[in-house]
Design a protein around this motif. Structure first.
Motif, PDB file in Angstrom:
ATOM      1  N   PRO A   1      23.822  -8.315 -16.859  1.00  0.00           N
ATOM      2  CA  PRO A   1      22.596  -7.926 -16.205  1.00  0.00           C
ATOM      3  C   PRO A   1      21.892  -6.723 -16.919  1.00  0.00           C
ATOM      4  N   ASP A   2      22.493  -6.159 -17.883  1.00  0.00           N
ATOM      5  CA  ASP A   2      22.043  -4.936 -18.589  1.00  0.00           C
ATOM      6  C   ASP A   2      20.494  -4.902 -18.592  1.00  0.00           C
ATOM      7  N   MET A   3      20.144  -5.857 -19.660  1.00  0.00           N
ATOM      8  CA  MET A   3      18.543  -5.843 -19.935  1.00  0.00           C
ATOM      9  C   MET A   3      17.865  -6.710 -19.139  1.00  0.00           C
ATOM     10  N   VAL A   4      18.401  -7.681 -18.357  1.00  0.00           N
ATOM     11  CA  VAL A   4      17.877  -8.468 -17.488  1.00  0.00           C
ATOM     12  C   VAL A   4      17.264  -7.780 -16.227  1.00  0.00           C
ATOM     13  N   ARG A   5      17.665  -6.650 -15.789  1.00  0.00           N
ATOM     14  CA  ARG A   5      17.193  -5.801 -14.627  1.00  0.00           C
ATOM     15  C   ARG A   5      16.980  -4.361 -15.343  1.00  0.00           C
ATOM     16  N   GLN A   6      15.848  -4.261 -15.894  1.00  0.00           N
ATOM     17  CA  GLN A   6      15.275  -2.831 -16.326  1.00  0.00           C
ATOM     18  C   GLN A   6      14.546  -2.159 -15.100  1.00  0.00           C
ATOM     19  N   PRO A   7      14.992  -0.890 -15.186  1.00  0.00           N
ATOM     20  CA  PRO A   7      14.459   0.094 -14.152  1.00  0.00           C
ATOM     21  C   PRO A   7      12.992   0.403 -14.544  1.00  0.00           C
ATOM     22  N   LYS A   8      12.151  -0.659 -14.052  1.00  0.00           N
ATOM     23  CA  LYS A   8      10.776  -0.406 -14.446  1.00  0.00           C
ATOM     24  C   LYS A   8       9.992  -1.201 -13.296  1.00  0.00           C
ATOM     25  N   VAL A   9       8.841  -0.713 -13.319  1.00  0.00           N
ATOM     26  CA  VAL A   9       7.851  -1.356 -11.979  1.00  0.00           C
ATOM     27  C   VAL A   9       7.480  -2.793 -12.335  1.00  0.00           C
ATOM     28  N   ARG A  10       7.800  -3.591 -11.395  1.00  0.00           N
ATOM     29  CA  ARG A  10       7.200  -5.109 -11.528  1.00  0.00           C
ATOM     30  C   ARG A  10       6.190  -5.065 -10.504  1.00  0.00           C
ATOM     31  N   ALA A  11       5.413  -6.149 -10.738  1.00  0.00           N
ATOM     32  CA  ALA A  11       4.196  -6.497  -9.861  1.00  0.00           C
ATOM     33  C   ALA A  11       4.789  -6.706  -8.305  1.00  0.00           C
ATOM     34  N   GLN A  12       4.467  -5.983  -7.024  1.00  0.00           N
ATOM     35  CA  GLN A  12       4.832  -6.169  -5.766  1.00  0.00           C
ATOM     36  C   GLN A  12       6.442  -6.078  -5.691  1.00  0.00           C
ATOM     37  N   ALA A  13       7.213  -5.456  -6.603  1.00  0.00           N
ATOM     38  CA  ALA A  13       8.446  -5.288  -6.643  1.00  0.00           C
ATOM     39  C   ALA A  13       9.060  -3.889  -6.021  1.00  0.00           C
ATOM     40  N   PRO A  14       9.987  -3.781  -5.263  1.00  0.00           N
ATOM     41  CA  PRO A  14      10.531  -2.648  -4.863  1.00  0.00           C
ATOM     42  C   PRO A  14      11.000  -1.588  -5.863  1.00  0.00           C
ATOM     43  N   LEU A  15      10.817  -0.500  -5.814  1.00  0.00           N
ATOM     44  CA  LEU A  15      11.304   0.565  -6.799  1.00  0.00           C
ATOM     45  C   LEU A  15      11.719   1.842  -5.849  1.00  0.00           C
ATOM     46  N   GLY A  16      13.287   2.188  -6.170  1.00  0.00           N
ATOM     47  CA  GLY A  16      13.749   3.360  -5.449  1.00  0.00           C
ATOM     48  C   GLY A  16      13.232   4.673  -5.997  1.00  0.00           C
ATOM     49  N   PHE A  17      12.320   4.879  -7.018  1.00  0.00           N
ATOM     50  CA  PHE A  17      12.038   6.032  -7.544  1.00  0.00           C
ATOM     51  C   PHE A  17      11.015   6.834  -6.370  1.00  0.00           C
ATOM     52  N   PHE A  18      10.180   6.071  -5.502  1.00  0.00           N
ATOM     53  CA  PHE A  18       9.494   6.808  -4.394  1.00  0.00           C
ATOM     54  C   PHE A  18      10.117   6.441  -3.194  1.00  0.00           C
ATOM     55  N   ALA A  19       9.713   7.622  -2.308  1.00  0.00           N
ATOM     56  CA  ALA A  19      10.125   7.760  -1.217  1.00  0.00           C
ATOM     57  C   ALA A  19      10.120   6.558  -0.317  1.00  0.00           C
ATOM     58  N   ASP A  20       8.972   5.873  -0.273  1.00  0.00           N
ATOM     59  CA  ASP A  20       8.973   4.581   0.556  1.00  0.00           C
ATOM     60  C   ASP A  20       9.619   3.444   0.186  1.00  0.00           C
ATOM     61  N   GLY A  21       9.929   3.504  -1.248  1.00  0.00           N
ATOM     62  CA  GLY A  21      10.717   2.594  -1.727  1.00  0.00           C
ATOM     63  C   GLY A  21       9.615   1.495  -2.562  1.00  0.00           C
ATOM     64  N   ARG A  22       8.488   1.462  -2.466  1.00  0.00           N
ATOM     65  CA  ARG A  22       7.350   0.573  -3.036  1.00  0.00           C
ATOM     66  C   ARG A  22       7.118   1.064  -4.523  1.00  0.00           C
ATOM     67  N   GLY A  23       7.117  -0.130  -5.294  1.00  0.00           N
ATOM     68  CA  GLY A  23       6.642  -0.022  -6.716  1.00  0.00           C
ATOM     69  C   GLY A  23       5.125   0.449  -6.863  1.00  0.00           C
ATOM     70  N   PRO A  24       4.439  -0.574  -6.239  1.00  0.00           N
ATOM     71  CA  PRO A  24       2.910  -0.620  -6.381  1.00  0.00           C
ATOM     72  C   PRO A  24       2.671   0.672  -5.528  1.00  0.00           C
ATOM     73  N   ARG A  25       1.873   1.384  -5.962  1.00  0.00           N
ATOM     74  CA  ARG A  25       1.320   2.433  -4.859  1.00  0.00           C
ATOM     75  C   ARG A  25      -0.199   2.133  -4.138  1.00  0.00           C
ATOM     76  N   LEU A  26      -0.104   2.727  -3.162  1.00  0.00           N
ATOM     77  CA  LEU A  26      -1.309   2.735  -2.321  1.00  0.00           C
ATOM     78  C   LEU A  26      -2.403   3.612  -2.881  1.00  0.00           C
ATOM     79  N   PRO A  27      -3.563   3.521  -3.072  1.00  0.00           N
ATOM     80  CA  PRO A  27      -4.523   4.495  -3.552  1.00  0.00           C
ATOM     81  C   PRO A  27      -4.460   5.928  -2.756  1.00  0.00           C
ATOM     82  N   ILE A  28      -4.464   7.143  -3.358  1.00  0.00           N
ATOM     83  CA  ILE A  28      -4.399   8.323  -2.672  1.00  0.00           C
ATOM     84  C   ILE A  28      -5.591   8.656  -1.698  1.00  0.00           C
ATOM     85  N   ASP A  29      -5.300   9.198  -0.611  1.00  0.00           N
ATOM     86  CA  ASP A  29      -6.298   9.708   0.450  1.00  0.00           C
ATOM     87  C   ASP A  29      -7.351  10.294  -0.508  1.00  0.00           C
TER      88      ASP A  29
END
Lengths: 241, 240
Positions: B36-64
């Motif tokens: 799985p090394d290269m198969v799962r890369q720590p990058k953002v993919r469309a509509q995918a979750p991402l642990g980097f942000f506190a809310d766990g979302r990869g795609p970001r909502l527009p800032i207020d």
């Protein structure tokens, strides 16, 4: 001097050979059958937060794929609908159904419904939905007949060999551009006269296809391939960039 | 001894098949990935979750307090055969307006408003292509509730969507195009907004098609070309 080897050891080499042969054959057969996406991926049907029935929405209600997957024609990624798309109907339809609780919770909190990703390619593969659905590749070619799936599952292996099957012979899969989201489309559905009038015939064909009773997939595919100038690449960097 | 081996071999094969099953069997187990090394890369993919942000979302909502600037929707390919330009803005429209997919502009094209009032008129060239696009998008997005003839009898109504209006109503037929545009963009009463699903260019295509539907359902004898009117009184030819 007594016999150094007992009598049964005469057959030992042959028996070992037979056993070894069977073990090698068994391992080969097992690997061939099991260590492939045809086994590991096909049939993956995760338990989703909401048991969304594609068959009800597509067959029973007659909804088009693009009502929910609205940007499949313009984007590389075919979007999973946002919660509002669900709520557009489900604020009233089935509004007390406990199965829809995650959707209602998402609507209240703004947190997305955590759908489980099924058709997930390796991260080094760059697949573009728009490029395919705008050039005669139906959703059903890769996702199977979604309209008959009470629960979504992976219907195709999605391995590289499988991709190349179509990249080498796209004529086996192409269909008219207005039938892309028709999950039950068959080559027999095509009216030869109307088809030839709209798309013409491939070069070098002497026979008049519009007089035929049915067109085969190859005939349809070959016509569209030439007309739309489809030459799928087989070079690495097309998908691995 | 060989007999013993054969027995064990057969039993082992049966056990493996019994445990592993056959190809294509449905299972909730995630696919097994050998490396799985290269198969799962720590990058953002469309509509995918991402642990980097506190809310766990990869795609970001527009800032207020920020406004999205919009982005280009791919345009129809030049020199493509006529039947395959289903994506993006209808032809002839690109030159007049910036191809903002989900616009934040303030002109009539983007808001349906002329000054403080709802404007009327289609702000793009009305062509057969625009009409075809409108028909396609109407069937995809609108007909589920409003029905194929816009009579308010779509499939969703049979399943409990109570308050679907008929677009053939006198009220809607007289409604300004701009107000219909606004209804598609922002929704109205129980209809939710479709601004996030239908790009601006498609909204105008849909309005064009709705107008055609309204005309088709409220036609009078005067809409029939004079040379065809005589045929109206003839009995319908028997169907074969």
């Amino acid at each position: 001097m007594a016999n150094f080897f007992p009598r049964w050891s005469n057959w030992l080499p042959l028996k070992l050979a037979v056993a070894g042969f069977l073990i090698v054959c068994g391992l080969t057969a097992g690997t061939w059958y099991y260590v492939t996406p045809k086994y590991t991926k096909v049939g993956y049907e995760p338990i989703q937060p909401v048991p969304f029935p594609h068959d009800v929405h597509v067959n029973q209600l007659g909804m088009d794929c693009r009502y929910c997957h609205s940007f499949v024609e313009t984007a590389a990624h075919s979007n999973v609908p946002n919660t509002q798309t669900c709520m557009a109907c489900h604020q009233q339809v089935q509004k007390d159904n406990p199965k829809l609780e995650p959707v209602r919770a998402s609507w209240k909190t703004g947190q997305p419904v955590e759908w489980v990703w099924i058709h997930r390619l390796p991260d080094y593969v760059f697949y573009n939905h728009a490029a395919h659905v705008n050039r005669g590749i139906s959703c059903a070619v890769c996702h199977g007949q979604v309209n008959h799936m009470p629960a979504m599952y992976d219907a195709k292996p999605m391995s590289m060999a499988w991709c190349l099957e179509c990249h080498r012979h796209p004529e086996n899969f192409l269909r008219p551009e207005d039938q892309i989201t028709n999950m039950d489309w068959k080559p027999e559905d095509v009216n030869p006269a109307a088809f030839v009038a709209k798309y013409g015939e491939p070069k070098g064909v002497k026979e008049d296809w519009s007089k035929k009773k049915h067109l085969t997939q190859q005939e349809i595919g070959q016509t569209l391939k030439e007309r739309w100038n489809i030459h799928p690449s087989e070079t690495c960097q097309v998908c691995h960039r | 001894m060989l007999r013993g081996f054969l027995l064990i071999f057969t039993l082992a094969a049966i056990a493996i098949v019994a445990m592993a099953g056959f190809r294509g069997q449905h299972s909730p187990r995630p696919p097994w990935e050998l490396m799985p090394d290269m198969v799962r890369q720590p990058k953002v993919r469309a509509q995918a979750p991402l642990g980097f942000f506190a809310d766990g979302r990869g795609p970001r909502l527009p800032i207020d307090g920020t406004e999205p600037v919009g982005y280009d929707i791919p345009k129809p390919q030049q020199n493509a055969p006529p039947e395959i330009s289903p994506s993006g803005a209808p032809p002839g429209e690109e030159s007049a307006h910036a191809p903002l997919g989900f616009s934040v502009g303030t002109d009539y094209y983007n808001t349906g408003k002329m000054g403080a009032n709802w404007g009327t008129g289609i702000p793009v060239a009305v062509t057969a292509q625009l009409m075809a696009r409108g028909q396609q998008r109407f069937i995809i997005n609108c007909s589920v509730c409003h029905g194929l003839t816009a009579a308010g009898n779509g499939m969703a109504k049979q399943f409990g969507l109570a308050t679907v209006i008929s677009l053939q109503d006198e009220r809607i037929r007289k409604m300004a195009d701009g107000e219909i545009f606004n209804t598609i963009t922002h929704g109205k009463n129980t209809m939710m907004s479709y601004g996030g699903n239908v790009p601006v260019a498609d909204r105008w295509a849909i309005i064009t098609y709705i107008r055609a539907l309204q005309r088709s359902q409220n036609a009078s004898v005067n809409d029939v070309p004079p040379d065809q009117r005589a045929k109206l009184d003839q009995p319908e030819p028997a169907k074969k």
